[in-house]
Motif scaffolding. Structure first.
Motif, PDB file in Angstrom:
ATOM      1  N   ASN A  28      50.554  38.918  48.502  1.00  0.00           N
ATOM      2  CA  ASN A  28      49.105  38.667  48.749  1.00  0.00           C
ATOM      3  C   ASN A  28      48.268  39.660  48.418  1.00  0.00           C
ATOM      4  O   ASN A  28      47.041  39.390  48.789  1.00  0.00           O
ATOM      5  N   LYS A  29      48.508  40.754  48.089  1.00  0.00           N
ATOM      6  CA  LYS A  29      47.700  41.761  47.682  1.00  0.00           C
ATOM      7  C   LYS A  29      46.921  41.346  46.672  1.00  0.00           C
ATOM      8  O   LYS A  29      46.964  40.713  45.889  1.00  0.00           O
ATOM      9  N   LYS A  30      45.557  42.105  46.755  1.00  0.00           N
ATOM     10  CA  LYS A  30      44.807  41.978  45.362  1.00  0.00           C
ATOM     11  C   LYS A  30      45.274  42.172  44.089  1.00  0.00           C
ATOM     12  O   LYS A  30      46.091  43.014  44.188  1.00  0.00           O
ATOM     13  N   PRO A  31      45.356  41.216  43.408  1.00  0.00           N
ATOM     14  CA  PRO A  31      45.943  41.410  41.912  1.00  0.00           C
ATOM     15  C   PRO A  31      45.079  42.633  41.106  1.00  0.00           C
ATOM     16  O   PRO A  31      43.715  42.734  41.159  1.00  0.00           O
ATOM     17  N   ASN A  32      45.823  43.437  40.542  1.00  0.00           N
ATOM     18  CA  ASN A  32      45.165  44.294  39.480  1.00  0.00           C
ATOM     19  C   ASN A  32      44.901  43.774  38.192  1.00  0.00           C
ATOM     20  O   ASN A  32      45.048  42.604  37.930  1.00  0.00           O
ATOM     21  N   LEU A  33      44.065  44.402  37.464  1.00  0.00           N
ATOM     22  CA  LEU A  33      43.304  43.960  36.132  1.00  0.00           C
ATOM     23  C   LEU A  33      43.568  44.849  35.144  1.00  0.00           C
ATOM     24  O   LEU A  33      42.980  46.061  35.271  1.00  0.00           O
ATOM     25  N   ILE A  34      44.095  44.769  33.931  1.00  0.00           N
ATOM     26  CA  ILE A  34      43.995  45.545  33.012  1.00  0.00           C
ATOM     27  C   ILE A  34      43.476  44.559  31.646  1.00  0.00           C
ATOM     28  O   ILE A  34      44.132  43.531  31.395  1.00  0.00           O
ATOM     29  N   ILE A  35      42.475  44.995  31.087  1.00  0.00           N
ATOM     30  CA  ILE A  35      41.813  44.383  29.619  1.00  0.00           C
ATOM     31  C   ILE A  35      42.020  45.267  28.636  1.00  0.00           C
ATOM     32  O   ILE A  35      41.591  46.470  28.439  1.00  0.00           O
ATOM     33  N   ASP A 130      32.436  46.477  43.960  1.00  0.00           N
ATOM     34  CA  ASP A 130      31.858  45.947  45.391  1.00  0.00           C
ATOM     35  C   ASP A 130      33.093  45.335  46.316  1.00  0.00           C
ATOM     36  O   ASP A 130      32.914  45.388  47.645  1.00  0.00           O
ATOM     37  N   GLN A 131      34.211  45.105  45.732  1.00  0.00           N
ATOM     38  CA  GLN A 131      35.186  44.360  46.689  1.00  0.00           C
ATOM     39  C   GLN A 131      36.296  45.527  46.717  1.00  0.00           C
ATOM     40  O   GLN A 131      37.611  45.162  47.374  1.00  0.00           O
ATOM     41  N   GLY A 132      36.069  46.709  46.506  1.00  0.00           N
ATOM     42  CA  GLY A 132      36.994  47.565  46.770  1.00  0.00           C
ATOM     43  C   GLY A 132      37.817  48.059  45.944  1.00  0.00           C
ATOM     44  O   GLY A 132      38.674  48.747  46.042  1.00  0.00           O
ATOM     45  N   TYR A 133      37.758  47.596  44.478  1.00  0.00           N
ATOM     46  CA  TYR A 133      38.556  47.914  43.324  1.00  0.00           C
ATOM     47  C   TYR A 133      38.112  49.354  42.720  1.00  0.00           C
ATOM     48  O   TYR A 133      37.024  49.704  42.815  1.00  0.00           O
ATOM     49  N   ALA A 134      39.390  50.250  42.189  1.00  0.00           N
ATOM     50  CA  ALA A 134      38.973  51.267  41.615  1.00  0.00           C
ATOM     51  C   ALA A 134      38.739  50.773  40.159  1.00  0.00           C
ATOM     52  O   ALA A 134      39.398  50.314  39.366  1.00  0.00           O
TER      53      ALA A 134
END
Length: 487
Positions: A28-35, A130-134
């Motif tokens: 349930n961790k926040k999903p990472n995103l790569i574009i 703002d949601q804590g993502y790098a």
């Protein structure tokens, strides 16, 4: 202290339960995103698209003549591929502005090439930050002026690490010294020491991998924008000879019998450098080589995710800002509503939530990207988007998604506008009669069905919906009183 058997089992149960909770926490961790975002990329050059097109459409440059992309295919095979995804405007700056903001170009501050994106509107990156993502951006930006091969862009648009955000430029190589970085061509590159020269695709991919290594233990979102396969159509060795023996042919729509009857919006003006050039086999082979180079770079990123156990919880998107005509309809580059210019590749993998081998035929534009990706990531926002949240199409259990949703895209500045769904495309222009294409019957876009009696209903429906959306989103072309009159 004495511990009886029942206490031991209770303790073991607590350990097991804690382990299950921890395991659940991981999933349930926040999903990472790569574009991974390319520039001027013809969707036909991805073999995952070739596999779902007719043979004639997959190989418009002759039977079997095209590049192969096993790593991008892997994303499609393990995730979803969109067959009707369009640029908001098939030009670099406005398309990129729409992708990051979820707005049509006219609302972004950057509706034409060389303009600066507005600093007072949210992007998907500001929301994720703002949601804590790098948040990081690497590669061509093209939303901060016309300068080339320059960095240190003051406004980050939410990408907090923007050290490698480059304003623009398409030289194949960087000359890197203590004095800075300069874009150079292959002839100049040969004159410098090898350790001072690096290809842009390799450079930006290397920097992306460095950032991923740094951020791999926290939620991250990174966009890699590769300047290829945009002109000048040069592939570095060994990619420059990978397709040298391929006997590529001019596409059939380049023939005089077709180009002589093109509508005015497809011809450009007398100064248009993309119109009426002689077919260039060498350039096309080099283009294929650039695509293979990009695919190998995608493979490097996928390998990193696998080696670091990040694949399951990382969303990987592959897309582009617009297409490249590459001599279809006797044109080069972009800026016209034909499929090869306006339709863009879009594949997405998210093993945790998106079913493998999903095919989505519903029409989207990249205006839909920001609200959709945020919803897929379960990120809430109060931002006002023009685009729709289409996340259910990606997340539901169906393997094939088709609807007749109508959306639109336009030439920057309101020269022409186009409504499109999964089958039909309507193009309206102030200088031309309306054109309605049936992409199923006529995928080469040669026949105007607008006044055909069998298409009267769909023509009216497309026309009505297009005007409704133009009004809703304040499309500039609507302000021209002479524009888009039915003849």
């Amino acid at each position: 202290m004495k511990i009886n058997v029942l206490q031991i089992f209770a303790m073991l149960g607590l350990v097991v339960t804690s382990g299950c909770i921890a395991q659940k926490g991981i999933s349930n961790k926040k999903p990472n995103l790569i574009i991974i975002h390319t520039d001027e990329h013809n969707f036909r050059t991805l073999s995952c698209y070739q596999k779902i097109l007719s043979e004639e459409q997959a190989f418009v440059w002759g039977k079997g003549n095209n590049s192969t992309t096993p790593n991008i295919d892997k994303l499609a095979n393990e995730g979803a591929i969109c067959t009707s995804y369009y640029a908001s405007s098939p030009v670099c700056t406005p398309s990129r502005a729409s992708l990051v903001t979820g707005l049509y170009p006219q609302a972004t501050g950057a509706p034409k090439n060389g303009l600066h994106i507005s600093e007072d509107i949210p992007t998907f990156a500001t929301i994720l930050r703002d949601q804590g993502y790098a948040t990081s951006y690497v590669g061509k930006w093209h939303l901060a002026g016309h300068a080339k091969y320059t960095f240190n862009i003051k406004y980050k648009a939410g990408f907090e690490d923007n050290r490698y955000m480059m304003r623009g430029g398409h030289a194949p190589y960087f000359h890197i010294t203590a004095d800075g970085i300069k874009g150079i061509n292959e002839k100049m590159a040969a004159k410098f020491p090898k350790e001072e020269v690096e290809h842009l695709t390799d450079y930006f991919t290397d920097k992306t991998l460095e950032i991923l290594e740094r951020d791999k233990t926290k939620p991250f979102a990174i966009m890699l924008s590769i300047p290829d396969p945009h002109t000048p159509d040069y592939a570095k060795p060994p990619y420059n000879t990978m397709y040298k023996d391929m006997d590529v042919q001019a596409p059939k729509t380049m023939a005089t019998e077709y180009t002589a009857i093109k509508p005015s919006w497809a011809k450009g003006d007398k100064k248009d450098k993309n119109e009426g050039k002689e077919f260039n086999k060498i350039a096309l082979r080099q283009y294929f080589g650039m695509v293979s180079h990009i695919d190998d770079s995608v493979g490097r990123i996928l390998d990193f995710l696998e080696e670091n156990n990040l694949s399951e919880n990382t969303i990987v998107v592959f897309t582009s800002d617009h297409g490249d005509m590459f001599f279809e309809h006797n044109r080069r580059n972009k800026g016209v509503p034909y499929e090869a210019s306006s339709r863009i590749p879009f594949v997405i993998r998210y093993p945790d939530k998106i079913k493998a081998k999903k095919v989505i035929n519903t029409a989207y534009t990249n205006v839909d990207f920001a609200p959709t990706i945020l919803s897929i990531m379960d990120i809430k926002s109060n931002a006002n988007f023009h685009g729709l949240d289409t996340s259910d199409d990606f997340l539901n259990s169906k393997k094939n998604i088709t609807s007749d949703r109508i959306t639109y895209f336009a030439k920057s500045g309101g020269w022409w506008v186009s409504a499109v769904n999964n089958r039909y495309k309507l193009v309206l222009d102030k200088k031309e009669k309306p054109y309605l294409f049936d992409l199923e019957v006529d995928p080469d876009e040669l026949v105007n069905f607008y006044n055909h009696k069998d298409y009267e209903g769909i023509a009216k429906k497309m026309h009505t919906e297009l005007f409704s959306q133009m009004k809703k989103y304040d499309e500039p072309g609507l302000k021209n009183k002479q524009a888009y009159i039915i003849k």
